[in-house]
Design a protein around this motif. Sequence first.
Motif, PDB file in Angstrom:
ATOM      1  N   ILE A 119       5.941 -12.855  23.207  1.00 48.88           N
ATOM      2  CA  ILE A 119       4.620 -12.923  22.571  1.00 48.88           C
ATOM      3  C   ILE A 119       4.749 -12.831  21.053  1.00 48.88           C
ATOM      4  N   ALA A 120       5.612 -11.923  20.586  1.00 47.52           N
ATOM      5  CA  ALA A 120       5.794 -11.771  19.142  1.00 47.52           C
ATOM      6  C   ALA A 120       6.366 -13.040  18.515  1.00 47.52           C
ATOM      7  N   ALA A 121       7.268 -13.713  19.230  1.00 47.88           N
ATOM      8  CA  ALA A 121       7.852 -14.947  18.697  1.00 47.88           C
ATOM      9  C   ALA A 121       6.827 -16.073  18.653  1.00 47.88           C
ATOM     10  N   MET A 198      15.275  -8.082  20.308  1.00 45.58           N
ATOM     11  CA  MET A 198      16.263  -9.127  20.568  1.00 45.58           C
ATOM     12  C   MET A 198      15.610 -10.380  21.138  1.00 45.58           C
ATOM     13  N   THR A 199      14.654 -10.203  22.055  1.00 47.38           N
ATOM     14  CA  THR A 199      13.958 -11.360  22.632  1.00 47.38           C
ATOM     15  C   THR A 199      13.206 -12.127  21.551  1.00 47.38           C
ATOM     16  N   LEU A 204      12.726 -16.984  18.572  1.00 48.61           N
ATOM     17  CA  LEU A 204      12.427 -17.680  17.314  1.00 48.61           C
ATOM     18  C   LEU A 204      13.479 -18.748  17.015  1.00 48.61           C
ATOM     19  N   GLU A 205      14.726 -18.459  17.302  1.00 43.66           N
ATOM     20  CA  GLU A 205      15.785 -19.455  17.087  1.00 43.66           C
ATOM     21  C   GLU A 205      15.624 -20.654  18.023  1.00 43.66           C
ATOM     22  N   VAL A 238      19.740 -11.578  25.284  1.00 44.67           N
ATOM     23  CA  VAL A 238      19.010 -10.407  25.788  1.00 44.67           C
ATOM     24  C   VAL A 238      19.793  -9.739  26.904  1.00 44.67           C
ATOM     25  N   VAL A 239      20.345 -10.535  27.811  1.00 42.89           N
ATOM     26  CA  VAL A 239      21.167  -9.984  28.894  1.00 42.89           C
ATOM     27  C   VAL A 239      22.390  -9.262  28.331  1.00 42.89           C
TER      28      VAL A 239
END
Length: 314
Positions: A119-121, A198-199, A204-205, A238-239
């Motif tokens: 959501i933030a991204a 991290m997510t 974003l990338e 993330v993993v």
Amino acid sequence: MLNHIAQRVAMSVPVLFGVLLFGFLLLQLVPADPAAIVAGPTASPELVEQIRKDLGLDRPVIVQFGIYLARVLQGDLGVSLISNTSVVAELGEAIGPTAELMFACLVWAVPLGIALGTIAAVYRGRLLDRIVIAISVAGVSTPVFFIGLILMQYIGYHWGLLPFIGRGGPLWSLDGLAAIALPALTLGLVFVGPIARMTRTAALEVLSADHVRTARAKGLSERAVVLRHVLRNALIPVVTLIGLQAGYLLGGAVVTETIYSWPGVGRLAVGAILASDFPLAQGAILVLALAFLVINLIVDMLYAVLDPRVEKHG
């Protein structure tokens, strides 16, 4: 996949040996005498010396470690100096509650962290993004014991909404769910922040990648783009983070179990160290190290599934 797993297992053997050696030598530095603990405070020096010989404590340290290593390889972790029961039996009773606590933490913290980061991204630079960043920073910065004491003080004691002492029963029972709620919430709150951050960074990338722009150009909805093309690729780092945070999560579990009197391996280890119960403390340290290695092995397998190139070059 099997070769990949075999390589990771082979790499774990020296780590386990180092853990065994470290735990053995660390407890050798403790000033307490195991023979005196077994004999009791009123025992004569002769009895203490006899017990020391029976336990093999009069032998050189390297010989003691060799004997200890041979017993561990046979599945014998010794007998508790305090309760005079098998260490394997005591650890067997404590592994279940610790596994329940870890599962109850991960089952909500990981999905919530991934959802918040995504959501933030998607809403980068907007109010939702700033709120998620603030939550993440607060989660990373706040010690687990502080969160536990606050939740215990208000939710458990003042408001009486949830129990906060001990284990009410199995996880699948209502009493068990109520008892594990506060410990799982405490442990999970410090885990959500790093996953969300991290997510967000990974998403974003990926959002600026060519294949995402192509998917949008084909007319796919934003939801489909995020779920099918962004989130899958963003999950790889993330993993990895989840695996790296496993040690921190186990450390937090030790603190959480102690605060809430949760009958897990962490609380057992703390009690054994405070009571100078050397065999039980060594066994608990070994189990925690094994748990860390197993979690990282699972993460490696998931990493290979998400990115097959890891298995080819692993």
